[in-house]
Scaffold this motif. Structure first.
Motif, PDB file in Angstrom:
ATOM      1  N   LEU A 103       0.827  -1.217   0.000  1.00 19.72           N
ATOM      2  CA  LEU A 103       0.000   0.000   0.000  1.00 19.72           C
ATOM      3  C   LEU A 103       0.856   1.259   0.000  1.00 19.72           C
ATOM      4  CD1 LEU A 103      -2.724  -1.251   2.507  1.00 19.72           C
ATOM      5  CD2 LEU A 103      -3.097  -0.668   0.095  1.00 19.72           C
ATOM      6  N   GLY A 104       2.188   1.089  -0.016  1.00 16.92           N
ATOM      7  CA  GLY A 104       3.084   2.239  -0.180  1.00 16.92           C
ATOM      8  C   GLY A 104       3.835   2.652   1.056  1.00 16.92           C
ATOM      9  N   ALA A 105       3.573   2.000   2.198  1.00 14.51           N
ATOM     10  CA  ALA A 105       4.234   2.417   3.441  1.00 14.51           C
ATOM     11  C   ALA A 105       5.681   1.949   3.496  1.00 14.51           C
ATOM     12  CB  ALA A 105       3.476   1.848   4.642  1.00 14.51           C
ATOM     13  N   ARG A 106       6.481   2.711   4.259  1.00 14.18           N
ATOM     14  CA  ARG A 106       7.784   2.194   4.705  1.00 14.18           C
ATOM     15  C   ARG A 106       7.489   1.423   5.983  1.00 14.18           C
ATOM     16  NH1 ARG A 106      11.751   5.681   6.663  1.00 14.18           N
ATOM     17  NH2 ARG A 106      10.216   7.305   7.019  1.00 14.18           N
ATOM     18  N   VAL A 107       8.135   0.277   6.145  1.00 16.10           N
ATOM     19  CA  VAL A 107       7.786  -0.589   7.264  1.00 16.10           C
ATOM     20  C   VAL A 107       9.023  -0.917   8.105  1.00 16.10           C
ATOM     21  CG1 VAL A 107       6.704  -2.770   7.926  1.00 16.10           C
ATOM     22  CG2 VAL A 107       5.969  -1.632   5.831  1.00 16.10           C
ATOM     23  N   ILE A 108       8.865  -0.823   9.436  1.00 19.63           N
ATOM     24  CA  ILE A 108       9.894  -1.311  10.363  1.00 19.63           C
ATOM     25  C   ILE A 108       9.413  -2.658  10.884  1.00 19.63           C
ATOM     26  CG2 ILE A 108      11.197  -0.877  12.486  1.00 19.63           C
ATOM     27  CD1 ILE A 108      10.456   2.100  12.184  1.00 19.63           C
ATOM     28  N   LEU A 109      10.245  -3.675  10.686  1.00 22.71           N
ATOM     29  CA  LEU A 109       9.864  -5.043  11.044  1.00 22.71           C
ATOM     30  C   LEU A 109      10.419  -5.414  12.408  1.00 22.71           C
ATOM     31  CD1 LEU A 109      10.869  -6.742   7.666  1.00 22.71           C
ATOM     32  CD2 LEU A 109       8.568  -5.983   8.334  1.00 22.71           C
ATOM     33  N   ASN A 110       9.545  -5.823  13.314  1.00 28.34           N
ATOM     34  CA  ASN A 110      10.003  -6.284  14.633  1.00 28.34           C
ATOM     35  C   ASN A 110       9.600  -7.728  14.912  1.00 28.34           C
ATOM     36  OD1 ASN A 110       8.577  -6.519  17.674  1.00 28.34           O
ATOM     37  ND2 ASN A 110      10.761  -6.068  17.635  1.00 28.34           N
ATOM     38  N   GLY A 111      10.494  -8.395  15.602  1.00 28.30           N
ATOM     39  CA  GLY A 111      10.301  -9.746  16.111  1.00 28.30           C
ATOM     40  C   GLY A 111      11.599 -10.003  16.866  1.00 28.30           C
ATOM     41  N   ARG A 112      11.826 -11.237  17.318  1.00 29.56           N
ATOM     42  CA  ARG A 112      13.121 -11.490  17.989  1.00 29.56           C
ATOM     43  C   ARG A 112      14.089 -12.216  17.070  1.00 29.56           C
ATOM     44  NH1 ARG A 112      10.228 -14.535  22.741  1.00 29.56           N
ATOM     45  NH2 ARG A 112       9.185 -15.161  20.821  1.00 29.56           N
ATOM     46  N   ASP A 113      13.579 -12.907  16.080  1.00 29.15           N
ATOM     47  CA  ASP A 113      14.396 -13.764  15.218  1.00 29.15           C
ATOM     48  C   ASP A 113      14.842 -12.987  13.966  1.00 29.15           C
ATOM     49  OD1 ASP A 113      15.215 -15.638  13.272  1.00 29.15           O
ATOM     50  OD2 ASP A 113      14.020 -17.215  14.209  1.00 29.15           O
ATOM     51  N   ALA A 114      16.108 -12.523  14.003  1.00 27.98           N
ATOM     52  CA  ALA A 114      16.609 -11.650  12.924  1.00 27.98           C
ATOM     53  C   ALA A 114      16.573 -12.346  11.560  1.00 27.98           C
ATOM     54  CB  ALA A 114      18.025 -11.193  13.260  1.00 27.98           C
ATOM     55  N   GLU A 115      16.829 -13.655  11.578  1.00 25.76           N
ATOM     56  CA  GLU A 115      16.859 -14.397  10.307  1.00 25.76           C
ATOM     57  C   GLU A 115      15.478 -14.398   9.642  1.00 25.76           C
ATOM     58  OE1 GLU A 115      18.279 -18.799   9.533  1.00 25.76           O
ATOM     59  OE2 GLU A 115      19.662 -17.672  10.816  1.00 25.76           O
ATOM     60  N   ARG A 116      14.448 -14.671  10.458  1.00 28.49           N
ATOM     61  CA  ARG A 116      13.091 -14.707   9.900  1.00 28.49           C
ATOM     62  C   ARG A 116      12.592 -13.307   9.550  1.00 28.49           C
ATOM     63  NH1 ARG A 116       8.932 -18.218  12.885  1.00 28.49           N
ATOM     64  NH2 ARG A 116       9.622 -17.019  14.685  1.00 28.49           N
ATOM     65  N   LEU A 117      13.093 -12.298  10.258  1.00 32.16           N
ATOM     66  CA  LEU A 117      12.740 -10.918   9.891  1.00 32.16           C
ATOM     67  C   LEU A 117      13.335 -10.581   8.520  1.00 32.16           C
ATOM     68  CD1 LEU A 117      13.180  -8.986  13.267  1.00 32.16           C
ATOM     69  CD2 LEU A 117      11.032  -9.467  12.080  1.00 32.16           C
ATOM     70  N   ALA A 118      14.554 -11.079   8.271  1.00 34.60           N
ATOM     71  CA  ALA A 118      15.197 -10.838   6.972  1.00 34.60           C
ATOM     72  C   ALA A 118      14.386 -11.509   5.857  1.00 34.60           C
ATOM     73  CB  ALA A 118      16.633 -11.360   6.998  1.00 34.60           C
ATOM     74  N   ALA A 171      13.027  -1.191   7.290  1.00 34.71           N
ATOM     75  CA  ALA A 171      14.080  -1.485   8.267  1.00 34.71           C
ATOM     76  C   ALA A 171      13.695  -2.702   9.090  1.00 34.71           C
ATOM     77  CB  ALA A 171      14.275  -0.285   9.199  1.00 34.71           C
ATOM     78  N   VAL A 172      14.731  -3.331   9.650  1.00 40.07           N
ATOM     79  CA  VAL A 172      14.532  -4.493  10.507  1.00 40.07           C
ATOM     80  C   VAL A 172      14.997  -4.112  11.906  1.00 40.07           C
ATOM     81  CG1 VAL A 172      15.364  -6.825  10.961  1.00 40.07           C
ATOM     82  CG2 VAL A 172      14.757  -6.161   8.636  1.00 40.07           C
ATOM     83  N   ALA A 173      14.157  -4.371  12.920  1.00 37.81           N
ATOM     84  CA  ALA A 173      14.493  -3.953  14.284  1.00 37.81           C
ATOM     85  C   ALA A 173      14.180  -5.073  15.273  1.00 37.81           C
ATOM     86  CB  ALA A 173      13.708  -2.690  14.639  1.00 37.81           C
ATOM     87  N   PRO A 174      15.089  -6.072  15.363  1.00 35.06           N
ATOM     88  CA  PRO A 174      14.854  -7.162  16.324  1.00 35.06           C
ATOM     89  C   PRO A 174      14.862  -6.618  17.756  1.00 35.06           C
ATOM     90  CG  PRO A 174      16.695  -7.659  14.838  1.00 35.06           C
ATOM     91  CD  PRO A 174      16.372  -6.217  14.664  1.00 35.06           C
ATOM     92  N   PHE A 175      13.907  -7.073  18.546  1.00 34.83           N
ATOM     93  CA  PHE A 175      13.807  -6.578  19.931  1.00 34.83           C
ATOM     94  C   PHE A 175      12.795  -7.442  20.663  1.00 34.83           C
ATOM     95  CE2 PHE A 175      11.743  -3.842  23.124  1.00 34.83           C
ATOM     96  CZ  PHE A 175      12.839  -3.380  23.823  1.00 34.83           C
ATOM     97  N   ASP A 176      13.062  -7.735  21.942  1.00 36.76           N
ATOM     98  CA  ASP A 176      12.132  -8.530  22.739  1.00 36.76           C
ATOM     99  C   ASP A 176      11.141  -7.606  23.450  1.00 36.76           C
ATOM    100  OD1 ASP A 176      10.761 -10.153  24.470  1.00 36.76           O
ATOM    101  OD2 ASP A 176      12.534 -11.199  25.232  1.00 36.76           O
ATOM    102  N   LEU A 177       9.897  -7.615  22.998  1.00 37.12           N
ATOM    103  CA  LEU A 177       8.877  -6.710  23.533  1.00 37.12           C
ATOM    104  C   LEU A 177       8.439  -7.074  24.944  1.00 37.12           C
ATOM    105  CD1 LEU A 177       6.681  -6.358  20.318  1.00 37.12           C
ATOM    106  CD2 LEU A 177       8.131  -4.579  21.318  1.00 37.12           C
ATOM    107  N   SER A 178       8.893  -8.227  25.456  1.00 34.46           N
ATOM    108  CA  SER A 178       8.584  -8.582  26.846  1.00 34.46           C
ATOM    109  C   SER A 178       9.425  -7.773  27.827  1.00 34.46           C
ATOM    110  CB  SER A 178       8.842 -10.074  27.098  1.00 34.46           C
ATOM    111  OG  SER A 178       7.918 -10.824  26.363  1.00 34.46           O
TER     112      SER A 178
END
Ligand SMILES: NC(=O)c1ccc[n+]([C@@H]2O[C@H](COP(=O)([O-])OP(=O)(O)OC[C@H]3O[C@@H](n4cnc5c(N)ncnc54)[C@H](OP(=O)(O)O)[C@@H]3O)[C@@H](O)[C@H]2O)c1
Length: 254
Positions: free
Chosen positions: A35-50, A62-69
């Motif tokens: 839909l045209g957005a720039r997206v920042i991807l979060n999760g903990r697993d950098a490989e799967r985010l890639a 962008a990719v931003a691995p981080f533990d939201l807990s």
């Protein structure tokens, strides 16, 4: 009006998608980029985010691995994202965990892990987004509850309570963040075929699986079914909605 009019156009918008390394979050990230957005991807697993990043359309993601807990660290992390990537227009909060565990083996450790990942993370993200210099003038949060909050099944009480909390939090945050220009809404899915369900399926007999499928008159959902609604709730299409609880459940609660 041109033939290509799209009321859900997100060009020029920056969206943070949590849970973007799998399932609904991954589908949502891809949808928002389409839909045209720039997206920042979060999760903990950098490989799967890639892997998700490789599926996005357009540039500037962008990719931003981080533990939201790690609730105390979330607001500072959101601030860093805004500093590095720009004011955030919306958050699709798709991160979550579901582990079946009967109440007879309830423990505070289990309670804390589910509540932190599912409910605490939403509140901490809201705290982060509302900070000065983090959100655009008009921004939105889209949270995910579950039909589990209102239709019980054995062994699911802590997850259900965390998702019931998301409904209450949606309403509370909507009112509290009005003055910050942030709308907050939530989607209530029934069973969507993702890894979360795939993992549960391995513990089920064929009959139990069929029973689960039939709970939804329209069958199991696809991650895109939820991604479409999350996109709607982050786009201007929902500019007059806040505090809304939107059921997308294949007719389960019809
Ligand atoms: N699938 C369904 O039938 C269904 C139905 C109703 C509601 N929901 C809700 O919809 C949301 C997405 O579900 P799904 O089926 O797509 O789940 P999923 O396939 O298991 O994906 C869960 C996502 O959450 C991320 N995550 C979990 N804990 C995290 C943490 N502490 N910090 C950062 N990221 C974390 C995971 O990333 P990492 O592993 O990389 O950390 C993963 O990307 C969840 O909130 C779920 O409760 C799902």
């Amino acid at each position: 009006m041109t033939a290509s009019y799209n009321p859900m156009d997100l060009s020029g918008r920056l969206m943070l998608v949590t849970g973007a390394s799998a399932g609904i979050g991954r589908a949502t990230a891809v949808m928002l980029s389409r839909l045209g957005a720039r997206v920042i991807l979060n999760g903990r697993d950098a490989e799967r985010l890639a892997e998700t990043a490789a599926q996005l359309v357009g540039d500037g993601h962008a990719v931003a691995p981080f533990d939201l807990s790690d609730l105390e660290a979330v607001p500072g992390w959101v601030k860093t994202l805004a500093t590095d990537h720009g004011l955030i227009d919306g958050i699709a909060h798709c991160a979550g965990i579901q582990t079946l565990r009967p109440i007879r083996i309830f423990s505070t450790e289990f309670f804390d892990s589910v509540m932190r990942a599912n409910l605490g993370s939403a509140l901490a993200l809201a705290r982060g987004l509302r900070q000065k210099g983090c959100h655009a003038e008009r921004a939105a949060m889209a949270l995910i509850s579950s039909t589990a909050a209102t239709a019980a099944s054995p062994g699911n009480v802590v997850y259900a309570a965390s998702k019931g909390g998301i409904i209450a939090a949606t309403k509370g945050l909507a009112v509290e963040l009005l003055s910050d220009g942030i709308r907050v809404n939530c989607v209530v899915p029934s069973i969507v075929e993702t890894e979360l369900i795939e993992r549960g399926k391995q513990k089920l007999t064929a009959d139990q699986y069929e029973h689960l499928r039939r709970l939804q008159p329209l069958g199991f959902g696809h991650p895109d079914d939820i991604a479409h609604m999350l996109a709607y709730l982050l786009a201007d299409t929902s500019r007059w909605m806040t505090g809304s609880i939107v059921t997308v459940d294949g007719g389960r609660t019809a």
